[in-house]
Design an enzyme around this catalytic site. Structure first.
Site, PDB file in Angstrom:
ATOM      1  N   GLU A 106      83.701 -52.494   3.443  1.00 41.33           N
ATOM      2  CA  GLU A 106      82.737 -53.834   1.670  1.00 41.33           C
ATOM      3  C   GLU A 106      82.172 -51.701   0.573  1.00 41.33           C
ATOM      4  OE1 GLU A 106      81.815 -55.915   0.766  1.00 41.33           O
ATOM      5  OE2 GLU A 106      81.319 -57.030   0.894  1.00 41.33           O
ATOM      6  N   ASP A 107      82.661 -53.193   0.061  1.00 39.42           N
ATOM      7  CA  ASP A 107      81.445 -51.790  -0.980  1.00 39.42           C
ATOM      8  C   ASP A 107      80.407 -51.460  -1.312  1.00 39.42           C
ATOM      9  OD1 ASP A 107      81.097 -54.469  -1.802  1.00 39.42           O
ATOM     10  OD2 ASP A 107      81.375 -53.955  -4.492  1.00 39.42           O
ATOM     11  N   ASP A 110      73.729 -55.259   0.270  1.00 35.57           N
ATOM     12  CA  ASP A 110      72.558 -55.637  -0.229  1.00 35.57           C
ATOM     13  C   ASP A 110      71.398 -56.966   0.875  1.00 35.57           C
ATOM     14  OD1 ASP A 110      70.451 -55.692  -1.792  1.00 35.57           O
ATOM     15  OD2 ASP A 110      71.044 -57.139  -2.814  1.00 35.57           O
ATOM     16  N   PHE A 159      70.496 -51.921  -9.306  1.00 34.65           N
ATOM     17  CA  PHE A 159      71.706 -51.837  -9.090  1.00 34.65           C
ATOM     18  C   PHE A 159      72.731 -51.027  -9.790  1.00 34.65           C
ATOM     19  CE2 PHE A 159      75.266 -54.890 -10.941  1.00 34.65           C
ATOM     20  CZ  PHE A 159      75.641 -55.636  -9.543  1.00 34.65           C
ATOM     21  N   ARG A 172      83.903 -51.293 -13.105  1.00 34.03           N
ATOM     22  CA  ARG A 172      84.544 -51.313 -12.045  1.00 34.03           C
ATOM     23  C   ARG A 172      85.533 -49.722 -12.066  1.00 34.03           C
ATOM     24  NH1 ARG A 172      84.395 -55.663  -8.615  1.00 34.03           N
ATOM     25  NH2 ARG A 172      85.086 -57.545  -9.702  1.00 34.03           N
TER      26      ARG A 172
END
Ligand code: IMP
Ligand code: MG
Length: 181
Positions: A106-107, A110, A159, A172
């Site tokens: 996963e990136d 959260d 964020f 990205r």
């Protein structure tokens, strides 16, 4: 040549949080950690699209053993920077995972809602083992308890974009991870 990642309509580029050098070094050490921890055999790397594709591409090259790769696409965010809590699988795996040593990549974790959903889904398919690696972890935001076996960096509740992560599909391609306000 280093491309200029600022945009004409984006006078302030994302404020650097993790440099490409820091990320590169951490990815190499993650590869060693994962290799030492996982049972012998091929590691079946499942990258969560779209955010994890850049990280996964570097991570597999840091794994000093045989790997196979597959992809899963989910949608949990629209243009907003808050989780909807609704996780939709928009593209399922192409290969069976039964009996394989799966590493879910996963990136960022959260709220944990996306990962919770994915772990529950993959577990029903009876992999030999299931581990999770996330580049970034915002532990302070967790809404559900979820195991993350390998974390690249703990980050504050900001964020972030870049290195595969987006805001409304942008940024990205930044080679670093930066904060947008
Ligand atoms: P969770 O379900 O709230 O844990 O959110 C997981 C997904 O939300 C990640 O895989 C990302 O795609 C996205 N996300 C969460 N925080 C960020 C962020 O700071 N930047 C970009 N995407 C994020
Ligand atoms: Mg994601």
């Amino acid at each position: 040549m280093c491309p200029d990642h600022s945009r004409p309509h984006d006078p302030v580029p994302p404020h650097p949080l993790l440099s490409r050098e820091e990320i590169g070094a951490r990815v190499m050490s993650l590869g060693r950690e994962i290799n030492a921890a996982l049972p012998p055999g091929t590691i079946h790397v499942v990258a969560v699209l779209r955010g994890a594709f850049v990280f996964a591409a570097d991570l597999i090259r840091a794994l000093p053993r045989e790997v196979s790769c597959d992809f899963l696409a989910v949608r949990s965010y629209g243009a907003a920077t808050e989780s909807s809590g609704i996780v939709e699988i928009t593209h399922d795996l192409g290969l069976p995972i039964t009996g394989r040593h799966v590493l879910l990549v996963e990136d960022i974790v959260d709220t944990g809602l996306t990962l919770r959903h994915l772990i529950d889904l993959l577990a029903t398919r009876r992999p030999a083992s299931l581990h999770v690696c996330a580049l970034l972890n915002k532990a302070s935001r967790r809404q559900t308890e979820v195991p993350v076996d390998f974390v690249g960096f703990e980050i504050p509740d900001r964020f972030v974009v870049g290195y595969g992560l987006d805001h409304d599909q942008r940024h990205r391609n930044l080679p670093y991870v930066g904060v947008i306000e």
